[in-house]
Write an enzyme that holds these catalytic residues in place. Structure first.
Site, PDB file in Angstrom:
ATOM      1  N   CYS A 218       0.837  -1.185   0.000  1.00 49.84           N
ATOM      2  CA  CYS A 218       0.000   0.000   0.000  1.00 49.84           C
ATOM      3  C   CYS A 218       0.878   1.243   0.000  1.00 49.84           C
ATOM      4  O   CYS A 218       2.084   1.171   0.198  1.00 49.84           O
ATOM      5  CB  CYS A 218      -0.906   0.001   1.226  1.00 49.84           C
ATOM      6  SG  CYS A 218      -1.879  -1.512   1.397  1.00 49.84           S
TER       7      CYS A 218
ATOM      8  N   ARG B 139       1.268   1.677  -6.086  1.00 51.32           N
ATOM      9  CA  ARG B 139       1.468   0.733  -4.991  1.00 51.32           C
ATOM     10  C   ARG B 139       0.175   0.050  -4.566  1.00 51.32           C
ATOM     11  O   ARG B 139       0.199  -0.890  -3.774  1.00 51.32           O
ATOM     12  CB  ARG B 139       2.079   1.444  -3.777  1.00 51.32           C
ATOM     13  CG  ARG B 139       3.452   2.020  -4.025  1.00 51.32           C
ATOM     14  CD  ARG B 139       3.997   2.650  -2.754  1.00 51.32           C
ATOM     15  NE  ARG B 139       4.136   1.667  -1.695  1.00 51.32           N
ATOM     16  CZ  ARG B 139       5.203   0.887  -1.517  1.00 51.32           C
ATOM     17  NH1 ARG B 139       6.230   0.986  -2.338  1.00 51.32           N
ATOM     18  NH2 ARG B 139       5.244   0.027  -0.531  1.00 51.32           N
TER      19      ARG B 139
ATOM     20  N   TRP C 147      -3.745  -1.811  -1.501  1.00 56.20           N
ATOM     21  CA  TRP C 147      -3.739  -3.077  -2.243  1.00 56.20           C
ATOM     22  C   TRP C 147      -4.140  -4.138  -1.231  1.00 56.20           C
ATOM     23  O   TRP C 147      -3.412  -4.423  -0.286  1.00 56.20           O
ATOM     24  CB  TRP C 147      -2.361  -3.355  -2.826  1.00 56.20           C
ATOM     25  CG  TRP C 147      -2.299  -4.538  -3.741  1.00 56.20           C
ATOM     26  CD1 TRP C 147      -2.769  -4.630  -5.013  1.00 56.20           C
ATOM     27  CD2 TRP C 147      -1.709  -5.812  -3.457  1.00 56.20           C
ATOM     28  NE1 TRP C 147      -2.511  -5.875  -5.538  1.00 56.20           N
ATOM     29  CE2 TRP C 147      -1.857  -6.618  -4.598  1.00 56.20           C
ATOM     30  CE3 TRP C 147      -1.058  -6.352  -2.345  1.00 56.20           C
ATOM     31  CZ2 TRP C 147      -1.390  -7.929  -4.666  1.00 56.20           C
ATOM     32  CZ3 TRP C 147      -0.591  -7.655  -2.395  1.00 56.20           C
ATOM     33  CH2 TRP C 147      -0.762  -8.429  -3.554  1.00 56.20           C
TER      34      TRP C 147
ATOM     35  N   ASN D 240       0.834  -0.240   5.959  1.00 49.74           N
ATOM     36  CA  ASN D 240       1.290  -1.050   4.834  1.00 49.74           C
ATOM     37  C   ASN D 240       1.961  -2.284   5.418  1.00 49.74           C
ATOM     38  O   ASN D 240       2.938  -2.163   6.157  1.00 49.74           O
ATOM     39  CB  ASN D 240       2.279  -0.269   3.965  1.00 49.74           C
ATOM     40  CG  ASN D 240       2.861  -1.104   2.833  1.00 49.74           C
ATOM     41  OD1 ASN D 240       2.250  -2.074   2.402  1.00 49.74           O
ATOM     42  ND2 ASN D 240       4.040  -0.735   2.374  1.00 49.74           N
ATOM     43  N   GLY D 241       1.442  -3.477   5.105  1.00 49.96           N
ATOM     44  CA  GLY D 241       2.027  -4.700   5.640  1.00 49.96           C
ATOM     45  C   GLY D 241       0.961  -5.698   6.044  1.00 49.96           C
ATOM     46  O   GLY D 241      -0.200  -5.600   5.639  1.00 49.96           O
TER      47      GLY D 241
ATOM     48  N   GLU E 153      10.802 -12.936 -19.964  1.00 49.85           N
ATOM     49  CA  GLU E 153      10.396 -11.566 -19.656  1.00 49.85           C
ATOM     50  C   GLU E 153       9.362 -11.058 -20.656  1.00 49.85           C
ATOM     51  O   GLU E 153       8.415 -10.350 -20.285  1.00 49.85           O
ATOM     52  CB  GLU E 153      11.624 -10.649 -19.635  1.00 49.85           C
ATOM     53  CG  GLU E 153      11.327  -9.175 -19.407  1.00 49.85           C
ATOM     54  CD  GLU E 153      10.732  -8.849 -18.049  1.00 49.85           C
ATOM     55  OE1 GLU E 153      10.299  -7.706 -17.864  1.00 49.85           O
ATOM     56  OE2 GLU E 153      10.677  -9.749 -17.176  1.00 49.85           O
TER      57      GLU E 153
ATOM     58  N   LYS F 259       5.669  -9.727 -19.536  1.00 51.45           N
ATOM     59  CA  LYS F 259       5.129  -8.412 -19.866  1.00 51.45           C
ATOM     60  C   LYS F 259       3.746  -8.542 -20.494  1.00 51.45           C
ATOM     61  O   LYS F 259       2.836  -7.783 -20.180  1.00 51.45           O
ATOM     62  CB  LYS F 259       6.069  -7.672 -20.841  1.00 51.45           C
ATOM     63  CG  LYS F 259       7.344  -7.164 -20.213  1.00 51.45           C
ATOM     64  CD  LYS F 259       7.157  -5.929 -19.368  1.00 51.45           C
ATOM     65  CE  LYS F 259       7.226  -6.090 -17.901  1.00 51.45           C
ATOM     66  NZ  LYS F 259       8.032  -6.931 -17.188  1.00 51.45           N
TER      67      LYS F 259
ATOM     68  N   GLU G  96       1.030  -9.848 -17.813  1.00 51.93           N
ATOM     69  CA  GLU G  96       0.674  -9.002 -16.674  1.00 51.93           C
ATOM     70  C   GLU G  96      -0.100  -7.757 -17.073  1.00 51.93           C
ATOM     71  O   GLU G  96      -0.845  -7.225 -16.245  1.00 51.93           O
ATOM     72  CB  GLU G  96       1.917  -8.639 -15.853  1.00 51.93           C
ATOM     73  CG  GLU G  96       2.937  -7.768 -16.515  1.00 51.93           C
ATOM     74  CD  GLU G  96       4.163  -7.538 -15.636  1.00 51.93           C
ATOM     75  OE1 GLU G  96       4.071  -7.706 -14.401  1.00 51.93           O
ATOM     76  OE2 GLU G  96       5.234  -7.196 -16.169  1.00 51.93           O
TER      77      GLU G  96
ATOM     78  N   HIS H 208       9.872 -31.634 -26.112  1.00 49.88           N
ATOM     79  CA  HIS H 208       9.559 -32.316 -24.865  1.00 49.88           C
ATOM     80  C   HIS H 208       8.218 -31.874 -24.286  1.00 49.88           C
ATOM     81  O   HIS H 208       8.044 -31.871 -23.060  1.00 49.88           O
ATOM     82  CB  HIS H 208      10.690 -32.090 -23.854  1.00 49.88           C
ATOM     83  CG  HIS H 208      11.998 -32.625 -24.315  1.00 49.88           C
ATOM     84  ND1 HIS H 208      12.342 -33.953 -24.215  1.00 49.88           N
ATOM     85  CD2 HIS H 208      13.047 -32.008 -24.918  1.00 49.88           C
ATOM     86  CE1 HIS H 208      13.551 -34.137 -24.727  1.00 49.88           C
ATOM     87  NE2 HIS H 208      13.995 -32.964 -25.159  1.00 49.88           N
TER      88      HIS H 208
ATOM     89  N   LYS I  36       3.364  -2.349  -7.568  1.00 50.57           N
ATOM     90  CA  LYS I  36       4.714  -2.090  -8.056  1.00 50.57           C
ATOM     91  C   LYS I  36       5.775  -2.743  -7.182  1.00 50.57           C
ATOM     92  O   LYS I  36       6.652  -3.438  -7.669  1.00 50.57           O
ATOM     93  CB  LYS I  36       4.955  -0.583  -8.124  1.00 50.57           C
ATOM     94  CG  LYS I  36       6.340  -0.202  -8.664  1.00 50.57           C
ATOM     95  CD  LYS I  36       6.507  -0.622 -10.104  1.00 50.57           C
ATOM     96  CE  LYS I  36       7.852  -0.224 -10.656  1.00 50.57           C
ATOM     97  NZ  LYS I  36       8.076  -0.768 -12.005  1.00 50.57           N
TER      98      LYS I  36
END
Length: 624
Positions: free
Chosen positions: A2, A27, A75, A101-102, A490, A494, A497, A513, A619
């Site tokens: 947050c 955030r 968040w 935050n936590g 990567e 991208k 997400e 395989h 983030k």
């Protein structure tokens, strides 16, 4: 995950906090809230579900005023993302307000005990526990006198298990904010007769450049007269004030539609700035300051452990190839979130390299501490000066990407690759396996990368054309060999997400395989098929990759190839080709990722997705 903003000063507090929250909305954006007081207005709270604009509308409809206060963008971890669960949270008296935050890991047992003592709760969150604990300890002096807010917070934090960053205000002690940290980042800003608390630097840049970071176990008592720092036991502590040189405009969109696109276009500068001052093109020497690991320790290192999460882990995977190629040291790369839970073996003469854009990633910090406890010196690659992993590391290579606001990392990734390349060369020089003549040539190649990135960015339209064609597909596959495999990972990350399309990165040599079973005319396959014609091993990898590409075509798959300029052969084998300038094998990932970032960006925009703030993500992952 947050965002917290607090202010004490002479300005109207609401615009200061709202603007700070806007800069921290990356955030968290499930809900937002603000609590303010001062000027005889009492304590007022506004909260809203959803994005910050909903809170702004609530304030427009019912204004509030004051000279000090705290705000929060959330968040969700405990409790649904509703207005009821939005921060700030009050105690029973309504005088004490907390933002957090936590995660409070023992909140159920604390809630049960507080309920038995007569406290009544109105939300599903763990944060409300903190407000009630502060209330409890504020009135627990035993002699009829109230305990100071900071002493009540000190007693509170000693009851909490987990990680947290807090900001607390009370109407009984006007113009005071008490902030505490145990895990998530907390920044204190020093202005002209005004003082700030925030989760990250961008929230403060319009008001002050002088800041310091709280360390774990620090408490700040912020008033209109200044900031007092102590530990959780009340013992005074001192933290170094830092002057931030970021231009506030760097935290704005600068005319781009999204932060992500702006940050993609900032990559030439980020690579250039990360290189400046560290390399001598004349002599080939590498200069790394802020290093308490000696050359002798680098020479005797028998292994490098790289620990990181997400995009930084992909950078670490590419770094493994760079270090092993240029310095001839074995490298092992692990997810920080997994490594520390397996009782890892840390052999003597092992150096642990931790990578984090924010320097506050909870899993990476925990893994770093685990490595240190097992006797390994740690080296950090990080974008944020003074962040936790840099303070705990024996050496730091700062990237100079500037603030990155988009949740999907772009310029921080290419800056990390640049830092890894520089470190690989430094290690090669120290260990005597990279002659200065070879270093000079490599450095000259590195200094050409920014211009090559600028060239790639002029072909943005080709990526948008592909996006228009493939925006409605359900799956993508990305393939690469060797150092190109992490870029396939990567590129897939991208896309998934920000566009919510399922995408998977895979080693090209492993197609037989299993993944070949997925290929049909509806599956676009992105094949990274660049080549370094001066490197025999790279040429061999290219030839093998072309064989994989033809296997895809033989099964009716759609091939989007990423190739080196001048490669005529690949035009015959692929449906679409995105060309990039030639580069040595170890530097090619910095160029390769940019078209994949642009492809993901344009697909997401065409699908109507929130590019800068993708759902369910934040983030900086500052909690487990």
């Amino acid at each position: 995950m947050c965002g917290i903003v607090g202010y004490v000063g002479k300005k109207s507090v609401v615009p200061v906090i709202i603007e700070g929250l806007r800069r921290l909305e990356y955030r968290g954006y499930d809900s937002a809230g603000i609590a303010v007081s001062g000027n005889g207005s009492g304590l007022e709270i506004r909260r809203a579900e959803g994005k910050l604009r909903n809170l702004e509308e609530a304030i427009r409809q019912k204004p509030l005023h004051g000279t000090y206060g705290i705000g929060h963008t959330r968040w969700a971890t405990h409790g649904r993302p509703t207005e009821e669960n939005a921060h700030p949270h009050r105690d029973c008296t309504g005088k004490i307000v907390v933002v957090h935050n936590g995660i409070v890991e023992n909140y159920l047992s604390l809630k049960k005990k507080l309920t038995e003592e007569g406290h009544r709760f109105t939300t599903e969150t763990d944060t409300e526990i903190i407000a009630h604990l502060v209330e409890k300890y504020s009135t627990a002096s035993g002699n009829g006198h109230r305990v100071s807010l900071e002493d009540a917070v000190r007693q509170t934090v000693k009851q909490i298990s987990g990680v947290f960053a807090l900001a607390v205000i009370s109407t009984d002690e006007p113009n005071k904010i008490v902030a505490a940290r145990n895990g998530p980042p907390t920044v204190i800003g020093l202005g002209d007769d005004e003082y700030f608390v925030a989760s990250d630097v961008p929230a403060l840049l319009q008001h002050t450049r002088d800041i310091f970071f709280l360390a774990d176990g620090d408490m700040a008592i912020v008033t209109g007269d200044g900031v007092q720092l102590t530990d959780f036991n009340g013992k005074p502590v001192v933290r170094q004030v830092q002057h931030i040189t970021w231009d506030p405009i760097m935290a704005e969109k600068g005319g781009f539609k999204h932060f992500m696109l702006k940050e993609i276009y900032e990559q030439p500068r980020a690579v250039r700035d990360t290189t400046l001052g560290r390399v001598s093109q004349d002599t080939g020497h590498i200069f790394l300051d802020q290093m308490e690991i000696t050359d002798a320790e680098f020479r005797t290192a028998e292994k490098i452990n790289i620990l990181a999460c997400g995009t930084s882990w992909h950078a670490g995977q590419a770094g493994k190839f760079m270090i092993e190629s240029l310095a001839r040291v074995p490298v092992e790369v692990d997810y920080a979130s997994e490594w520390r839970y397996r009782n890892p073996i840390v052999e003597p003469n092992t150096i642990t390299l931790v990578i984090s854009q924010s320097g506050e990633t909870a899993d990476t910090i925990a893994a770093q501490r685990e490595a240190k406890s097992k006797g390994s010196k740690t080296l950090a690659i990080c974008n944020v000066v003074g962040s936790m992993i840099t303070r705990e590391a024996a050496g730091t290579i700062y990237t100079h990407a500037g603030p990155e606001i988009g949740v999907a990392s772009t310029k921080a990734f290419t800056a990390q690759l640049t830092a890894l390349y520089i470190f690989a060369m430094y290690l090669g020089q120290v260990r005597g396996v990279m002659p200065l003549e070879k270093s000079r040539a490599a450095m000259q190649e590195l200094t050409r990368i920014p211009a090559k990135l600028e060239n790639i960015l002029t072909h943005d339209q080709a990526c948008d054309d592909l996006a228009k064609r493939y925006q409605k597909v359900h799956d993508f596959l990305f393939l690469g060999r060797g150092i190109h495999y992490p870029i396939a990972l990567e590129g897939a990350l991208k896309l998934k997400e920000i566009s919510y399309i399922h995408a998977e990165g895979y080693p090209a040599g492993e197609m037989k395989h299993g993944p070949n079973a997925l290929i049909d005319e509806n599956l676009p396959v992105v094949v990274i098929a660049t080549r370094d014609v001066n490197n025999p091993d790279a040429v061999l990898r290219y030839e093998k990759t072309i064989s994989n590409l033809k296997e895809v075509k033989a099964r009716s798959g759609v091939v989007i190839a990423l190739a080196t300029e001048g490669d005529e052969e690949i035009k015959e084998a692929a449906d679409h080709v995105l060309f990039i300038p030639s580069a040595p094998e170890e530097l090619s990932p910095i160029l390769e990722i940019v078209p994949l970032q642009l492809l993901a960006y344009h697909i997401a925009v065409r699908r109507g997705c929130d590019v800068d703030q993708p759902r369910n993500l934040a983030k900086s992952v500052t909690v487990e």
